[in-house]
Design an enzyme around this catalytic site. Structure first.
Site, PDB file in Angstrom:
ATOM      1  NE  ARG A  27      -0.136   1.870   3.732  1.00 56.89           N
ATOM      2  CZ  ARG A  27       0.803   2.340   3.746  1.00 56.89           C
ATOM      3  NH1 ARG A  27       1.977   1.806   4.098  1.00 56.89           N
ATOM      4  NH2 ARG A  27       0.739   3.577   3.540  1.00 56.89           N
ATOM      5  N   GLY A  28       0.308   2.729  -0.069  1.00 61.26           N
ATOM      6  CA  GLY A  28       1.103   3.481  -0.128  1.00 61.26           C
ATOM      7  C   GLY A  28       1.162   3.879  -1.737  1.00 61.26           C
TER       8      GLY A  28
ATOM      9  NE  ARG B  49      -6.123   0.978  -2.054  1.00 61.08           N
ATOM     10  CZ  ARG B  49      -5.507   1.366  -0.973  1.00 61.08           C
ATOM     11  NH1 ARG B  49      -4.195   1.075  -0.699  1.00 61.08           N
ATOM     12  NH2 ARG B  49      -6.159   2.282  -0.458  1.00 61.08           N
TER      13      ARG B  49
ATOM     14  CG  ASP C 272      -2.938   8.272  -1.710  1.00 60.91           C
ATOM     15  OD1 ASP C 272      -2.739   8.742  -0.594  1.00 60.91           O
ATOM     16  OD2 ASP C 272      -2.514   6.991  -2.092  1.00 60.91           O
TER      17      ASP C 272
ATOM     18  CE  LYS D  88      -5.256   5.669   3.909  1.00 54.49           C
ATOM     19  NZ  LYS D  88      -6.288   5.024   3.266  1.00 54.49           N
TER      20      LYS D  88
HETATM   21  O1  MRU Z   1      -4.659   3.353   1.750  1.00 51.97           O
HETATM   22  P1  MRU Z   1      -3.143   3.472   1.848  1.00 51.97           P
HETATM   23  O2  MRU Z   1      -2.394   2.974   2.873  1.00 51.97           O
HETATM   24  O3  MRU Z   1      -2.337   3.111   0.579  1.00 51.97           O
HETATM   25  O4  MRU Z   1      -2.891   5.149   1.836  1.00 51.97           O
HETATM   26  C1  MRU Z   1      -1.646   5.597   1.846  1.00 51.97           C
HETATM   27  C2  MRU Z   1      -1.638   7.195   1.867  1.00 51.97           C
HETATM   28  O5  MRU Z   1      -2.613   7.776   2.255  1.00 51.97           O
HETATM   29  C3  MRU Z   1      -0.409   7.831   2.021  1.00 51.97           C
HETATM   30  O6  MRU Z   1      -0.355   8.818   2.785  1.00 51.97           O
HETATM   31  C4  MRU Z   1      -0.029   8.135   0.560  1.00 51.97           C
HETATM   32  O7  MRU Z   1      -0.135   7.178  -0.121  1.00 51.97           O
HETATM   33  C5  MRU Z   1       1.322   8.610   0.477  1.00 51.97           C
HETATM   34  S1  MRU Z   1       2.586   7.532   0.689  1.00 51.97           S
HETATM   35  C6  MRU Z   1       4.112   8.078   0.169  1.00 51.97           C
END
Ligand code: MRU
Length: 345
Positions: free
Chosen positions: A52-53, A95, A238, A249
């Site tokens: 994830r991320g 996603r 994101d 997030k």
């Molecule tokens: O749902 P996730 O855990 O994939 O969400 C991740 C985030 O919102 C992070 O803040 C974002 O991807 C930046 S990661 C460098």
């Protein structure tokens, strides 16, 4: 602070024939890598948030395409391009919000249009470049973001934006790492309900580096800011629209509103692969809704339950609430005044 130069944890490892993915659902209790030999496995790993991320999702998808090319170019030398194109389409459905996924797959599609009939090394080289470029961008942003922070003491971050979420150092957490190498800071991490990226991942990553961190319940952020303990909120993104509106997030927008109320500065750190130049503002960003079971206590999850859950996992922070956006191409101060055009190549 521990000055040792050990490498941060790696979310993704290419073995030469497969992709190993650190299962982030198991952290911090267990460090377990799952090994994937086909695209379907990588799609599942992204959907289930083993990986994830935003940047890490893009990198994983790029290696997912390499696995597709390995399989189809050998099995079906005549038709392999159609099969790989179909796998790319499936990966793109994994996603919806992180634009890095679509950015990486777009590059793979361009290569597909011009690749030779011995394509595996070409696709592998591109996936490795996407990975290495992201890592390099992380380090550049780390230094630039630390310059902006100066000697600011109290930093609050949200979600996990570290090595686990990127090519290997971090965006917002990379800035925090770099800032802490210059001088000790006081770091706070929000737990990040409902998936607990902050409580399970960020806290774990920082302690691996010997950086002390204080965990807060998300709902404690206002009171913490009111106490004067926070100088900057530092978060990732994101998807960033051309005007600087940032999707990140769920809970990020709330922190930005609170920061404005309390005179706290607000920094977003993301590589330019996170900017969606097709979107003039954040209104068009697709916000992922995840299964209500990720939020509901198990005792409410049964057929015909009277309790449901609204579980959007991202929100959009308007550029007007952001003090600085840090990218590997430069820092935009007060993005609502100038937009991001200066970063476009
Ligand atoms: O749902 P996730 O855990 O994939 O969400 C991740 C985030 O919102 C992070 O803040 C974002 O991807 C930046 S990661 C460098």
């Amino acid at each position: 602070m521990n000055e040792s130069k050990h490498l941060p944890v790696q979310a993704l490892q290419w073995t030469g024939t497969s992709l190993k993915v650190l299962d982030q659902r198991q952290l911090p209790q267990a460090v377990i890598y799952d090994e994937y030999h086909d695209t379907a496995g990588v799609v599942e790993a992204i959907k289930t948030m083993r990986v994830r991320g935003a940047p890490a999702i893009g990198i994983a998808a790029a290696f997912g395409v390499v696995l597709s090319v390995r399989r189809h170019s050998v099995k079906d030398p005549q038709q392999w391009r159609q099969s790989v194109a179909a796998d790319i389409e499936v990966l793109s459905q994994s996603r919806p919000t992180a634009v890095n996924l679509f950015w990486a797959l777009e590059q793979m599609k361009h290569l597909l249009a011009k690749a030779s009939d011995q394509p595996v090394p070409e696709f592998l080289a591109l996936a490795q470049k996407i990975h290495q470029d992201d890592l390099a961008a992380n380090h550049t942003m780390g230094e630039m973001g630390a310059d902006v922070l100066g000697d600011a003491q109290g930093l609050l971050t949200h979600c996990n934006t570290g090595a686990l979420a990127t090519g290997g150092y971090g965006t917002a957490l990379g800035v925090i790492r770099s800032a802490c190498q210059r001088a000790p800071r006081t770091i706070y991490a929000g737990e990040t309900r409902p998936w607990l990226q902050g409580a399970r991942l960020t806290v774990w990553e920082l302690t691996q580096d010997g950086i002390p961190v204080t965990l807060i319940a998300d709902s404690a952020a206002a009171w913490l800011m009111q106490s004067g303990a926070i100088d900057w909120v530092v978060v990732g993104a994101d998807r960033i629209a051309a005007n600087g509106d940032c999707a990140n997030k769920i809970g990020t927008y709330a922190l930005a509103v609170l920061a404005r109320q309390h005179g706290v500065k607000f920094m977003v750190v993301a590589p330019t692969s996170t900017i969606d130049w097709t979107l003039p503002n954040g209104n068009g960003i697709a916000i992922e809704q995840r299964n209500s079971a990720e939020l509901l206590p198990a005792s409410y999850v049964y057929p015909d339950s009277l309790v449901t859950a609204w579980n959007p996992v991202f929100d959009v922070t308007p550029a007007a609430l952001i003090s600085a956006i840090v990218t590997e191409r430069g820092v935009v101060i007060d993005p609502s005044e100038q937009g991001l055009e200066g970063l476009q190549q």
